[in-house]
Design a protein around this motif. Structure first.
Motif: not given
Lengths: 249, 788
Positions: B172-185, B247-261
Motif C-alpha cells: 500500500a501507499l499512504s498520504p502520511e508517507f509520501v516522503y518516507a524518511i527514517g529517523p535521523g535521515s 499541524a499538517r503543515a509540520d507533518q514531516i512528509s507533507n513539510w518536505f512536499l510543500m517545501n519542494e513546491l
C-alpha cells in the motif's frame, strides 16, 4: 572587333611591356533559365604606365571586365595573364595574394572602413603589403596631408574618395582599377579626384584603368576603350592627353 | 487572402530563419523552464490535494507514551474537530533475508475491521490484515519493491524485543508517507526504512498498549485554525507523555512536499525571467537590423501611402511571429520536461496516481509574458520604423561617427594592428549593444554556474554532515534510554572498535512567546566519533554549562549569546529549566542545539543515560555485528553511515544530473542565441566593409578575425561577468531554497566556473563557426555594387 584591339596595340606596343592581358574573356551569368552574357570573347591588353578609360553604357560589361582583370571574379571562359603568368587558373588564396600584392581598387562609394581614420584606412593596406609607402606619403600624393586623423564621417565625399585612392596606391600596385570613381561626386570634386589619379599615374607610373559613363573623362586617357553588349566596340588613342584640371562637365 | 505585406513578412522570416531560430531557442528556453516548473508544480499540487482529500490525510497529529482510549472522545469534543483516530505507532527492527543490516520500520496499527477512517491506505496489491491475525502485515510499496517482497513473502521482525515471523498480505501507499524518511535521515532510503501496517490488536499486545494508544490523528472542519486545536490536544495528552501535537503543515512528509513546491515556485519565477529578458534583447537586435536594412522599403511603403500604424503593425507582427515560434517550441519542450520532472519527483514523493494534466493557464501565461517582453524590448525599433519620414528613409543612412577617445585612442593602442582597432572601435561605438551581448553570454555562463553549483553545495553538505562531524560507522538507536553500563555490552560485540554514547532529548525551546520544538543533544568532551563542526569546518567546543545552538535556531528564537532560553524537556520527569545560550555556530542542516552531556543529565534529574550508541566497526566483522544487532531486543534502529552517504548521493545525484542536464541545454541555447545573433547582425551590417577588405587583399581568415574577433572579445569579457552573475543567481536560489531543516550553502568550486565557461565557449564557437561559413561566402562583386 577584337582584331581592332590587336592591331591598335601591336602598332604601338613594341617599346612597352604588357602589364595585364585578358584573352577571349567571356562571362555568362545564369539567372534561372536565362543566361546573361556580360562579356563575349573579349581580348584586352593593358600596358605598363598606361592610363586607360573604359567607356560604355550600363550593362555593357565594364565592371565585369574590371572585376575579372582585378581577380575579384573569374571568367566563364578565357584567361587573364599578369606579367605573362596566368592568374585565372589560380585558387582563391592565390587570387587574394594577387590582389594584395599587385592590384589597387577604387570604388564609386569609396568603401572606407568607417571605424578607422584616414591614416588608419591607408595603414590597413600598408600593414599587409610588401614595400608600401607610408600612409602619410600616400595621403600626401592625393593632397590630404592635412586630414590624416579624420574619420570617414568627418570627410567630404571627394576627400573620402581621395583617401580611397591613397589606400589603393599606398602599396605601390602595378595596376590601379577604378570603378566609377567620380560617379557619386559633383564635377569640381570629381576633378580633384581625377587629378589625384593623374598624379599617381604620372608620378608612380601605375597602370590605371578608370570606368566611367562620362565621355569627357576619356580626354585624359592614353587610350579610350568603348564597350557595348559585352564586346569592345572601339578603341581610340589620344594623340595628346588632356590635364584633368582642363576637363569640365 | 495574403496581402503583399504578409507575403513580405513570411519571406523575411524565412530569409532570416537562422536568426529567428536563435531568438526562438532563447524564448523557448524561457517558456520551457516556465512550463516545465509550472506544470510540475500544478501536477504535484493537484496530485497531492486529490490524494490527501481522497485518502483523508489528517490535519493534526500528536503522540503520547500511553494514553487511554477514552481520550479519543475528549479530543473529538474539541470544537472544530471532525474526526479522531487513535493508533499505535512504533519503530521495530526487521530482519530481511536479502539484507545484512537490520532494517528499521515504523509499524502502524490499522483497525481490526474495516479501513482506517483517517490516513487511509491506497492498496496497491493484496488485502487488508485479516481480523485477529497478528502475523500479517501490509507493507509500503517502495519498501516492498526495494526488497523484492511480494504478497506471501515472509520475514522476521523484532517487535518490542520479541522476534516474530510476518507474512506480507498487502502492499500500500499512504498520504502520511509520501516522503518516507527514517529517523535521523536526510533522504528517503527505501532499503533501510519502511512502513508496515498491522492489526491493532497485534500491536497492542506487542507494545503492551491494550485499551490505549500512543498516536492520534485528527481532521478538522473546514476553515478551522489548527492552532487552537493543537493546544487543546496537548492539554489532553499532557499527562500521558504526550509529544506535542503538530499541524499538517509540520507533518514531516507533507513539510518536505510543500517545501519542494515552494522551490519549484522559485525556479518558475527567476529563471524564465532571465531567459525572456535576454530573448527581448535579441529580438530587438534582430529587428533593429531589419529596420535598418529595410529603410528604403519603409520609405517606399510610406510613399505608396501606407500609414505609420500599418508600418508599425508590420514589424510588430514580425516580432510576434519570431516569439511565437519560441513559444510553441518552449511549450512542447516544457511539457515534455515537465512530465520528466514530475516523474522524477514521483520517485521521491510516492503517490498512488499522478495527475499530469497541464492547464491552458500555464501556456497562456508563458505566451503572454514572452510576447509582452518581446514587444516592450522591440518597442523602440518599431517606433523608429514607424516614424521614419519617407524622404529620409529612401536615402542611405549617414555613416556612423566614431570617436578617437576610449580604449582604441589610448597610447598603448598604437601597438595594435588595424583589424584589432576596428574591433575595439566597433565595441566603443555601440557600447550598449556590446554590453548586452556580453551580459547575454554572461547569463548563459551564470545559469550554468548556478545549475552546477548544486553539486558543489550538496558535496559541501555531505562533507559537513557525513565526513567532518561523523566518524562512526554505525549508529544504533535503543528502544528505551539505558544506563551507560550498556556501552560495555556494545564494546564486547563483534567487530566493535569503539563505542560512544549519544543522548538526544526532545525539547521545547521558549523565549517570550517564541517557541521551537526540537531536541537537545548531549555532547561528551571526550567524544571522538561524533564531533561538532560549524559550516566553516571549525570544531565547536561545548562548554560544561549552557546551551550551544545553531544560528538559525537562535534567529528563530530571537536570542544571542548570554540570553536565557526556557528549555522544556519532554522526557523523563519533563523538567522545565532556564538555560543560558553560551555559543552560536553556523550549520547547514537542522536547527540543532547542544549541551554538555553531564549538564543535560543533571537537567533531566537522571543518572547518565544513553539512547543512541555510535560504533566504530572493523569492516571485516560487520556482518557478524549486524547479525548480533538484528537479534538484540534493545535495538530499535541501526544507521550505517556509508549507506546514508550513498543514499544521499544516489538520490540527489540522479535528480541533480537531470536538472543540470536541463539547464545545460537551456544555457547552451542562450549562449548560442546571443552569439549567433550578434555575429549575424554584425555580418549583415558590415558585409560591405568586409567585402572591401577582401578586395583590398585581406584573406578570409583575416576578415573573419575582424567580424568574429569582436564577438570573441565580448564572449571573453562575458566569462568573468557570467561567473559573478552565476554566483549571484546561485545565491538567490540557495536563499530561496533555505528551510528550517537545511540550508543549501553557497559553494562554487573553481571547476564549476571552469566548466561553465568552457561550455559557453563551445556554444559561442559553434555559432561563430556557423557565421564564419557565411563570411567565407561573401559575394565580393555584389557587396561592392550596393552603397551599403
Amino acid at each position: 572587333m577584337p582584331r581592332t584591339t590587336t592591331m591598335a596595340s601591336s602598332a604601338s606596343s613594341t617599346a612597352r611591356k604588357i602589364a595585364l592581358r585578358g584573352a577571349a574573356l567571356s562571362k555568362v551569368y545564369r539567372a534561372g533559365d536565362v543566361a546573361v552574357h556580360a562579356l563575349r570573347d573579349v581580348d584586352i591588353e593593358l600596358y605598363r604606365g598606361e592610363f586607360v578609360v573604359l567607356l560604355g553604357p550600363s550593362g555593357s560589361g565594364k565592371s565585369t571586365l574590371l572585376n575579372i582583370l582585378g581577380g575579384l571574379d573569374v571568367p566563364s571562359s578565357g584567361q587573364v595573364y599578369f606579367d605573362g603568368a596566368e592568374i585565372t587558373a589560380r585558387d582563391e588564396a592565390a587570387l587574394t595574394r594577387f590582389r594584395r600584392d599587385h592590384v589597387g581598387f577604387v570604388f564609386q562609394f569609396y568603401n572606407l572602413v568607417p571605424s578607422l581614420t584616414a591614416r588608419e584606412n591607408v595603414a590597413l593596406v600598408t600593414e599587409i603589403a610588401r614595400d608600401p609607402m607610408t600612409p602619410e606619403a600616400a595621403l600626401e600624393v592625393v593632397g590630404l596631408a592635412g586630414r590624416l586623423d579624420h574619420f570617414p564621417a568627418e570627410l567630404s565625399g571627394g576627400e573620402q574618395q581621395r583617401v580611397a585612392i591613397a589606400r589603393a596606391i599606398a602599396k605601390r600596385p602595378d595596376v590601379l582599377l577604378c570603378d566609377e570613381p567620380t560617379g557619386a561626386l559633383d564635377s569640381v570634386t570629381g576633378i580633384l579626384v581625377l587629378e589625384a589619379l593623374e598624379g599617381v599615374n604620372r608620378e608612380l607610373g601605375t597602370t590605371t584603368v578608370v570606368i566611367t559613363h562620362n565621355v569627357t573623362i576619356g580626354g585624359m586617357a592614353d587610350r579610350v576603350i568603348r564597350l557595348a553588349d559585352g564586346r569592345i566596340s572601339e578603341i581610340t588613342r589620344n594623340a595628346q592627353r588632356r590635364r584633368a584640371a582642363q576637363l569640365s562637365w | 487572402m495574403f496581402s503583399a505585406l504578409d507575403r513580405k513578412l513570411l519571406r523575411d522570416l524565412w530569409r532570416l530563419k537562422g536568426q529567428v531560430l536563435a531568438v526562438s531557442l532563447v524564448v523557448a528556453s524561457g517558456v520551457g523552464v516556465l512550463v516545465m516548473s509550472l506544470t510540475a508544480l500544478e501536477s504535484l499540487q493537484a496530485t497531492a490535494a486529490a490524494y490527501y482529500e481522497r485518502y483523508r490525510f489528517a490535519h493534526v497529529f500528536a503522540g503520547a507514551k500511553r494514553a487511554p482510549e477514552r481520550l479519543a472522545r475528549e479530543m473529538a469534543a474539541i470544537p472544530g474537530v471532525q474526526a479522531v483516530e487513535t493508533r499505535i505507532s512504533r519503530l521495530a527492527t526487521l530482519d530481511l533475508p536479502d539484507f545484512p543490516e537490520p532494517v528499521m520500520a515504523r509499524l502502524i496499527s490499522v483497525p481490526e475491521r474495516g479501513a482506517p477512517r483517517l490516513n487511509r491506505l491506497a492498496m496497491r496489491a493484496g488485502r487488508w490484515v485479516a481480523p485477529g491475525r497478528p502475523d500479517e502485515i501490509v507493507l509500503s510499496e517502495p519498501f516492498a519493491l526495494a526488497h523484492d517482497l511480494t504478497l506471501g513473502s515472509r520475514f522476521e521482525a523484532i517487535i518490542n524485543g520479541h522476534r516474530r515471523r510476518l507474512e506480507v498480505v498487502g502492499i500500500a501507499l499512504s498520504p502520511e508517507f509520501v516522503y518516507a524518511i527514517g529517523p535521523g535521515s536526510l533522504m528517503p532510503d527505501d532499503r533501510r526504512f519502511g512502513i508496515g501496517w498491522m492489526g491493532r490488536r497485534a500491536l497492542a499486545a506487542a507494545f503492551d498498549l491494550d485499551g490505549a494508544f500512543n498516536d492520534v490523528s485528527l481532521t478538522l472542519l473546514r476553515g478551522v485554525d489548527p492552532a487552537a486545536v493543537l493546544a487543546r490536544v496537548d492539554a489532553i495528552l499532557e499527562r500521558y507523555g504526550g509529544t506535542p501535537a503538530i499541524a499538517r503543515a509540520d507533518q514531516i512528509s507533507n513539510w518536505f512536499l510543500m517545501n519542494e513546491l515552494d522551490q519549484l515556485r522559485t525556479v518558475s519565477t527567476l529563471l524564465p525571467a532571465i531567459f525572456l529578458a535576454v530573448a527581448g534583447f535579441l529580438t530587438n537586435m534582430v529587428l533593429a537590423r531589419i529596420v535598418a536594412t529595410e529603410r528604403a522599403e519603409i520609405g517606399l511603403m510610406k510613399a505608396f501611402g501606407y500609414s505609420n500604424r500599418q508600418v508599425a503593425w508590420h514589424y510588430v507582427q514580425m516580432v510576434i511571429a519570431m516569439t511565437a515560434v519560441g513559444i510553441v517550441l518552449g511549450a512542447i519542450v516544457g511539457t515534455w520536461l515537465g512530465r520528466i520532472n514530475t516523474e522524477t519527483y514521483s520517485e521521491f514523493y510516492r503517490f498512488p496516481f499522478l495527475y499530469f494534466r497541464p492547464t491552458a493557464d500555464v501556456y497562456a501565461l508563458g505566451a503572454l509574458i514572452s510576447l509582452a517582453v518581446a514587444l516592450s524590448g522591440t518597442a523602440f525599433s518599431v517606433r523608429r520604423a514607424a516614424m521614419l519620414p519617407p524622404a529620409v528613409a529612401m536615402q542611405p543612412p549617414a555613416p556612423p561617427a566614431y570617436r578617437r577617445r576610449g580604449l582604441s585612442g589610448m597610447r598603448w593602442s598604437r601597438h595594435l594592428d588595424h583589424p584589432t582597432r576596428i574591433i575595439l572601435r566597433q565595441i566603443e561605438r555601440w557600447p550598449l549593444r556590446s554590453a548586452l551581448t556580453s551580459v547575454g553570454v554572461g547569463l548563459s555562463v551564470g545559469v550554468l554556474v548556478m545549475a552546477n553549483q548544486w553539486i558543489d553545495s550538496i558535496d559541501a553538505i555531505a562533507e559537513e554532515f557525513f565526513f567532518r562531524s561523523q566518524h562512526q560507522d554505525v549508529m544504533v538507536g535503543l528502544v528505551e534510554p539505558q544506563s551507560t553500563a550498556a556501552l560495555y555490552e556494545f564494546r564486547r560485540m563483534p567487530g566493535v572498535l569503539a563505542a560512544e554514547p549519544l543522548r538526544i532529548v526532545s525539547a521545547d525551546f521558549r523565549v517570550d512567546n517564541r517557541r521551537h520544538r526540537g531536541a537537545v543533544e548531549g555532547v561528551r568532551a571526550d567524544a571522538r566519533l561524533h564531533r561538532l563542526f560549524d559550516a566553516g569546518g571549525a570544531i565547536v567546543s561545548v562548554p560544561p554549562d549552557g546551551l550551544v545552538m545553531s544560528t538559525v535556531l537562535a534567529k528563530k528564537l530571537g536570542v544571542g549569546v548570554g540570553d536565557q532560553v526556557w528549555l522544556e524537556l519532554r522526557e523523563g520527569r519533563r523538567p522545565v529549566r532556564a538555560v543560558r545560550v553560551v555559543r552560536l555556530f553556523e550549520t547547514m542542516i537542522g536547527m540543532s542545539a547542544y549541551m554538555d552531556a553531564r549538564a543535560l543529565d543533571k537537567l533531566l534529574l537522571e543518572r547518565p543515560s544513553l539512547e543512541y550508541v555510535n560504533l566504530l566497526v572493523d569492516p571485516l566483522h560487520e556482518h557478524a555485528l549486524f547479525a548480533r544487532l538484528k537479534a538484540s531486543p534493545e535495538v530499535s534502529a541501526v544507521m550505517k553511515r556509508r549507506a546514508a552517504v550513498e543514499t544521499f548521493h544516489d538520490t540527489l545525484g540522479d535528480t541533480l544530473l537531470v536538472y543540470v542536464a536541463f539547464f545545460t541545454g537551456f544555457a547552451a541555447a542562450l549562449g548560442f542565441g546571443v552569439v549567433y545573433n550578434s555575429a549575424r547582425v554584425a555580418l549583415s551590417e558590415r558585409a560591405h566593409e568586409l567585402a572591401t577588405l577582401r578586395v583590398l587583399g585581406f584573406s578570409r581568415g583575416e576578415i573573419a578575425y575582424i567580424l568574429l574577433g569582436e564577438v570573441a572579445l565580448l564572449t571573453v569579457l562575458a566569462l568573468p561577468i557570467g561567473c559573478l552573475m552565476g554566483r549571484g543567481l546561485a545565491w538567490i536560489m540557495t536563499a530561496g531554497f533555505e528551510t528550517e531543516l537545511y540550508r543549501v550553502p553557497l559553494v562554487v568550486d573553481d571547476a564549476t566556473y571552469g566548466t561553465a565557461a568552457a561550455l559557453a565557449l563551445v556554444a559561442a564557437a559553434v555559432s561563430a563557426a556557423l557565421v564564419g561559413r557565411r563570411v567565407a561566402a561573401i559575394d565580393l562583386v555584389s557587396a561592392l555594387k550596393s552603397r551599403e
